[in-house]
Design a protein around this motif. Structure first.
Motif, mmCIF file in Angstrom:
data_model
loop_
_atom_site.group_PDB
_atom_site.id
_atom_site.type_symbol
_atom_site.label_atom_id
_atom_site.label_comp_id
_atom_site.label_asym_id
_atom_site.label_seq_id
_atom_site.Cartn_x
_atom_site.Cartn_y
_atom_site.Cartn_z
ATOM 1 N N VAL A 1 2.882 21.689 13.393
ATOM 2 C CA VAL A 1 4.300 22.186 13.810
ATOM 3 C C VAL A 1 5.007 20.935 14.545
ATOM 4 C CG1 VAL A 1 5.230 23.696 15.517
ATOM 5 C CG2 VAL A 1 3.314 24.472 14.222
ATOM 6 N N GLY A 2 6.392 20.824 14.046
ATOM 7 C CA GLY A 2 6.956 19.789 14.858
ATOM 8 C C GLY A 2 6.749 18.341 14.219
ATOM 9 N N ASP A 3 6.204 18.239 13.093
ATOM 10 C CA ASP A 3 5.703 17.168 12.326
ATOM 11 C C ASP A 3 5.702 15.830 13.139
ATOM 12 O OD1 ASP A 3 6.474 19.019 10.275
ATOM 13 O OD2 ASP A 3 8.758 18.208 10.304
ATOM 14 N N PRO A 4 4.662 15.813 13.963
ATOM 15 C CA PRO A 4 4.240 14.655 14.790
ATOM 16 C C PRO A 4 3.714 13.636 13.976
ATOM 17 C CG PRO A 4 2.925 16.399 15.379
ATOM 18 C CD PRO A 4 3.849 17.183 14.682
ATOM 19 N N LEU A 5 4.210 12.667 13.719
ATOM 20 C CA LEU A 5 3.413 11.672 12.755
ATOM 21 C C LEU A 5 2.237 11.011 13.162
ATOM 22 C CD1 LEU A 5 6.956 10.095 11.252
ATOM 23 C CD2 LEU A 5 5.219 11.447 9.986
ATOM 24 N N ASP A 6 2.190 10.936 14.537
ATOM 25 C CA ASP A 6 0.870 10.193 15.063
ATOM 26 C C ASP A 6 -0.394 11.289 14.886
ATOM 27 O OD1 ASP A 6 2.073 11.783 16.869
ATOM 28 O OD2 ASP A 6 0.845 10.469 18.434
ATOM 29 N N MET A 7 -0.039 12.419 14.633
ATOM 30 C CA MET A 7 -0.990 13.520 14.505
ATOM 31 C C MET A 7 -1.473 14.041 13.479
ATOM 32 S SD MET A 7 -2.227 14.007 17.796
ATOM 33 C CE MET A 7 -1.658 13.795 19.341
ATOM 34 N N ILE A 8 -0.686 14.063 12.497
ATOM 35 C CA ILE A 8 -0.747 14.418 10.971
ATOM 36 C C ILE A 8 -1.982 13.312 10.288
ATOM 37 C CG2 ILE A 8 0.150 14.873 8.597
ATOM 38 C CD1 ILE A 8 2.605 15.321 10.212
ATOM 39 N N ALA A 9 -3.226 14.044 10.174
ATOM 40 C CA ALA A 9 -4.263 13.325 9.619
ATOM 41 C C ALA A 9 -4.801 12.293 10.699
ATOM 42 C CB ALA A 9 -4.135 12.507 8.353
ATOM 43 N N SER A 10 -4.355 12.484 12.001
ATOM 44 C CA SER A 10 -4.691 11.526 12.852
ATOM 45 C C SER A 10 -3.725 10.289 12.837
ATOM 46 C CB SER A 10 -6.002 11.450 13.254
ATOM 47 O OG SER A 10 -6.759 12.709 13.507
ATOM 48 N N VAL B 1 0.781 -1.243 0.085
ATOM 49 C CA VAL B 1 0.004 0.151 -0.288
ATOM 50 C C VAL B 1 0.912 1.210 -0.077
ATOM 51 C CG1 VAL B 1 -1.748 1.231 1.062
ATOM 52 C CG2 VAL B 1 -1.825 -1.079 1.372
ATOM 53 N N LEU B 2 0.755 2.061 -1.046
ATOM 54 C CA LEU B 2 1.502 3.517 -0.972
ATOM 55 C C LEU B 2 0.419 4.368 -0.380
ATOM 56 C CD1 LEU B 2 3.595 5.232 -1.645
ATOM 57 C CD2 LEU B 2 2.551 5.468 -3.897
ATOM 58 N N LEU B 3 0.811 4.940 0.727
ATOM 59 C CA LEU B 3 -0.234 5.521 1.600
ATOM 60 C C LEU B 3 0.286 7.117 1.470
ATOM 61 C CD1 LEU B 3 -2.855 5.938 3.425
ATOM 62 C CD2 LEU B 3 -1.315 5.471 5.404
ATOM 63 N N LEU B 4 -0.361 8.013 0.652
ATOM 64 C CA LEU B 4 -0.105 9.282 0.957
ATOM 65 C C LEU B 4 -0.986 10.406 1.874
ATOM 66 C CD1 LEU B 4 0.103 9.397 -3.064
ATOM 67 C CD2 LEU B 4 1.993 8.977 -1.468
ATOM 68 N N ILE B 5 -0.206 10.788 2.672
ATOM 69 C CA ILE B 5 -1.167 11.627 3.689
ATOM 70 C C ILE B 5 -0.809 13.037 3.763
ATOM 71 C CG2 ILE B 5 -1.538 11.959 6.211
ATOM 72 C CD1 ILE B 5 -0.662 8.735 6.530
ATOM 73 N N SER B 6 -1.728 13.860 4.108
ATOM 74 C CA SER B 6 -1.570 15.560 4.032
ATOM 75 C C SER B 6 -2.728 15.988 5.083
ATOM 76 C CB SER B 6 -1.820 16.209 2.580
ATOM 77 O OG SER B 6 -2.964 15.978 1.905
ATOM 78 N N GLY B 7 -2.336 17.242 5.419
ATOM 79 C CA GLY B 7 -3.506 17.465 6.581
ATOM 80 C C GLY B 7 -4.863 17.623 6.004
ATOM 81 N N GLY B 8 -5.800 17.518 6.897
ATOM 82 C CA GLY B 8 -7.147 17.418 6.519
ATOM 83 C C GLY B 8 -7.833 16.442 6.478
ATOM 84 N N GLY B 9 -6.902 15.283 6.556
ATOM 85 C CA GLY B 9 -7.166 13.849 6.538
ATOM 86 C C GLY B 9 -8.078 13.405 7.646
ATOM 87 N N SER B 10 -7.738 13.998 8.713
ATOM 88 C CA SER B 10 -8.635 13.758 9.980
ATOM 89 C C SER B 10 -10.227 13.532 9.645
ATOM 90 C CB SER B 10 -8.394 14.628 11.192
ATOM 91 O OG SER B 10 -7.160 14.423 11.658
ATOM 92 N N ALA B 11 -10.724 14.475 8.888
ATOM 93 C CA ALA B 11 -12.242 14.758 8.500
ATOM 94 C C ALA B 11 -12.520 13.942 7.364
ATOM 95 C CB ALA B 11 -12.540 16.276 8.462
ATOM 96 N N GLY C 1 8.004 17.984 3.164
ATOM 97 C CA GLY C 1 7.426 19.002 3.200
ATOM 98 C C GLY C 1 7.145 19.599 4.787
ATOM 99 N N SER C 2 7.235 20.915 4.858
ATOM 100 C CA SER C 2 6.721 21.444 6.134
ATOM 101 C C SER C 2 6.781 22.767 6.218
ATOM 102 C CB SER C 2 7.893 20.947 7.224
ATOM 103 O OG SER C 2 9.051 21.660 6.956
ATOM 104 N N VAL C 3 6.365 23.489 7.348
ATOM 105 C CA VAL C 3 6.016 24.918 7.353
ATOM 106 C C VAL C 3 7.231 25.541 7.171
ATOM 107 C CG1 VAL C 3 6.009 25.200 10.008
ATOM 108 C CG2 VAL C 3 4.687 26.840 8.692
#
Length: 413
Positions: free
Chosen positions: A188-197, A116-126, A246-248
């Motif tokens: 901020v800080g790139d926490p991988l467990d929080m990006i898109a949850s 599985v190629l999983l591509l994750i970006s912000g907004g994924g939580s919703a 990618g990051s802020v």
């Protein structure tokens, strides 16, 4: 002043172009070898379409099937082998649930020979959601968190525990297939467990932290949701490889380069701005006041993600509130512009990416009977900025790496 407003928009355009995910995804895929079996692509978030397009260009027919789940209006056309689905944000809706069910259906039959190629970006939580509670309970919890000014880490700490796909649970559904996850960071800080949850990353948060968020904001949750908050989430995943891209910080650096190209001396103040939006706006205005007599062009930049405590019924977003709050502080200044923009092109539940103000904004609004303090109290920045020609409208950008705000100053004539 008109020239400085044009320069601000040039900085915004250049910064956003520099952080589009195409090159970042291609870099992340260098050296990646598709599995001997089937390769399924799952892309989720506001930048999902752009990330999937870049991966498709790299891997071609090695991708046999897949799905792109993004916000309404963010898809830019068909992609080979991929189903394109648009859904609700910042609140999940029936299309979020249906698209997530499709994604689960794609990965469930996979074997150890597949990937599985999983591509994750912000907004994924919703956008990516299969709730363990009722949809109504999830919507109510999310709405309370958004209204009270909780930050994204606090919001996702709760979201993960009421979901069948967040907090590493989607990676468990993919097993025994291997997951290669490419993450575009919007926190901020790139926490991988929080990006898109963190759908494919072990959960580092605890039940105690979740309960602390409930207590901090006085959330009213059902007994069923409170029970879910105490249940364990995956603390270890053996089938996932993750690469962040990618990051802020990149967004701030790109904005600084664009300012320098226009003759400004850029100074990046922070890439972790996280306070109340209107306080950030007043702070940037105070910087403009202090340096009002500058002998050379200056640009002060701040990246991050501010928060809004919603008490009114108006329209707006955090970047619009930040800009409007700065307007009073720079009122009358002929050499100052302040802007704040969301890199994804949308700010709150509006079609604007952010806001831009100058020394004439306050007087322009006053002439139309608009009081800035009243607009802010009602969280109604959008119509106020619209009347002052201060809305930044980019449309969906294809990326999502937080926000950038700036003060531009030139020597007074």
């Amino acid at each position: 002043m008109t020239d400085m407003r044009k320069e601000a928009r040039q900085v915004i355009d250049a910064a956003l172009r520099a952080v589009l995910p195409d090159n970042a995804v291609q870099r992340a895929l260098r050296g990646y070898t598709p599995p001997p079996g089937r390769l399924v692509l799952v892309a989720l978030g506001k930048a999902a379409w752009q990330m999937a397009a870049a991966a498709s260009a790299c891997l071609g027919d090695a991708i046999c099937d897949g799905i792109v789940i993004t916000k309404y209006g963010h898809a830019q056309g068909p992609l080979p082998h991929l189903r394109i689905r648009e859904a609700g944000h910042p609140m999940p809706d029936h299309n979020s649930f249906a698209a997530t069910a499709e994604a689960i259906g794609l990965v469930r039959p996979l074997t150890a020979e597949d990937g599985v190629l999983l591509l994750i970006s912000g907004g994924g939580s919703a956008l990516f959601e299969k709730p363990l509670c009722t949809p109504e309970e999830l919507t109510d919890m999310t709405a309370q968190l958004l209204r009270c000014g909780a930050d994204i880490v606090e919001i996702n700490t709760l979201r993960k525990r009421v979901s069948a796909v967040k907090g590493g649970r989607f990676a468990q559904l993919c097993a025994p297939a291997r997951v290669f996850s490419i993450v575009l960071s919007d926190i901020v800080g790139d926490p991988l467990d929080m990006i898109a949850s963190g759908p494919a990353y072990p959960d580092r948060s605890t039940a105690e932290q979740a309960r602390a968020v409930v207590q901090k904001y006085g959330l009213r949750l059902s007994p069923a949701v409170l029970d879910l908050l105490g249940r364990p989430t995956p603390g270890r995943l053996d089938n996932v490889q993750t690469q962040i891209t990618g990051s802020v910080r990149e967004l701030c650096a790109a904005a600084a380069r664009a300012c320098a190209d226009l003759g400004y001396e850029p100074r990046v103040l922070t890439a972790s701005l996280g306070c109340e939006a209107r306080e950030a706006g007043r702070f940037l205005a105070s910087i403009a006041q202090y340096h009002a007599g500058t002998a050379r062009p200056l640009a002060f930049l701040a990246g991050g993600e501010t928060v809004v405590h919603v008490t009114g019924r108006g329209r707006g977003g955090r970047n619009q509130e930040l800009a409007l709050a700065a307007a009073e502080g720079i009122a009358g200044m002929q050499n100052a512009v302040v802007f704040s923009v969301g890199s994804d092109g949308t700010d709150g539940p509006t079609d604007a990416a952010g806001g831009l103000v100058d020394g004439a904004t306050c007087a322009r609004l006053a002439a139309q009977g608009v009081r800035i303090d009243a607009a802010l109290a009602d969280n109604d920045a959008y119509p106020a900025l619209q009347k002052a020609d201060g809305l930044i409208l980019t449309g969906p950008t294809g990326t999502n790496v937080n926000d950038v705000a700036a003060v531009l100053l030139r020597p007074q004539a």
